[in-house]
Motif scaffolding. Structure first.
Motif, short mmCIF file in Angstrom:
data_model
loop_
_atom_site.label_atom_id
_atom_site.label_comp_id
_atom_site.label_asym_id
_atom_site.label_seq_id
_atom_site.Cartn_x
_atom_site.Cartn_y
_atom_site.Cartn_z
N ASP A 13 0.82 -1.22 0.00
CA ASP A 13 0.00 0.00 0.00
C ASP A 13 0.85 1.26 0.00
N TRP A 16 1.91 1.91 -3.53
CA TRP A 16 0.82 2.49 -4.32
C TRP A 16 0.60 3.95 -3.98
N GLU A 17 0.72 4.30 -2.70
CA GLU A 17 0.55 5.70 -2.30
C GLU A 17 1.62 6.59 -2.93
N ALA A 20 0.86 6.97 -6.55
CA ALA A 20 -0.28 7.89 -6.74
C ALA A 20 0.13 9.34 -6.56
N LEU A 44 -2.48 6.38 -12.45
CA LEU A 44 -2.87 5.06 -11.97
C LEU A 44 -4.34 4.87 -12.25
N GLU A 45 -4.65 3.76 -12.87
CA GLU A 45 -6.05 3.47 -13.19
C GLU A 45 -6.29 2.00 -12.91
N ARG A 46 -7.16 1.72 -11.97
CA ARG A 46 -7.49 0.34 -11.56
C ARG A 46 -6.24 -0.46 -11.18
N ARG A 47 -5.42 0.14 -10.34
CA ARG A 47 -4.19 -0.51 -9.85
C ARG A 47 -3.26 -0.93 -11.00
N THR A 48 -3.24 -0.12 -12.05
CA THR A 48 -2.29 -0.29 -13.13
C THR A 48 -1.69 1.07 -13.46
N ALA A 87 7.89 -1.31 -10.10
CA ALA A 87 6.81 -2.22 -10.51
C ALA A 87 7.32 -3.04 -11.68
N SER A 123 0.62 -3.65 -16.09
CA SER A 123 -0.08 -4.33 -14.99
C SER A 123 0.97 -4.98 -14.09
N LEU A 127 5.49 -5.48 -6.99
CA LEU A 127 5.61 -4.08 -6.61
C LEU A 127 6.42 -4.02 -5.33
#
Length: 153
Positions: A13, A16-17, A20, A44-48, A87, A123, A127
């Protein structure tokens, strides 16, 4: 990740932050048997990870069944810490107009002049990230534009 005892692995997480909160990263692709790095702005769109590109090497190599990597990094002068997120996964063209519009609605627009009409999605299958304390700069000898100086000036 191997590193100094001061290295701290980032959680999924946290990675991802940081992704983002960033707008530019580096895409690594295999081109003619060797790695090439391409700076790209992204959303970032739908965790991609989604970016736009024109026809050319980046587009052609993104359509192959080769693994790709994407990397961002940064420095926080207030905490004197640097961080890095990587990633790894597969890339694919986004041809559905609704999916392209979803990326555009998130603010995906080319920075470089010219038509960037091709949308590519990475995708992530892996990560990883780390945060680490950086050495304090020698203010007298460090380049004036070194980000580490900000916490001392």
């Amino acid at each position: 990740m191997n590193g100094s005892p001061k290295d701290r692995k980032l959680t999924f997480d946290q990675c991802w932050e940081l992704l983002a909160s960033s707008v530019v990263g580096r895409l690594a692709l295999i081109v003619n048997g060797h790695p090439e790095i391409f700076p790209v702005n992204f959303v970032l769109e739908r965790r991609t990870i989604v970016f736009r590109t024109a026809a050319g090497t980046k587009l052609w190599e993104s359509t192959k069944q080769e693994p790709a990597a994407f990397e961002i990094d940064g420095y926080e002068p207030t905490t004197e810490e640097a961080w890095s997120v990587v990633a790894r996964g597969a890339t694919a063209l986004i041809e559905d107009p609704d999916e392209q519009s979803a990326a555009d609605a998130l603010g995906l627009e080319p920075w470089e002049p010219g038509t960037k009409s091709h949308y590519v999605r990475l995708s992530p299958e892996a990560l990883t990230g780390r945060r680490f304390k950086v050495n304090a700069p020698d203010v007298w000898n460090t380049r004036s534009y070194d980000q580490r100086r900000a916490s001392f000036e």
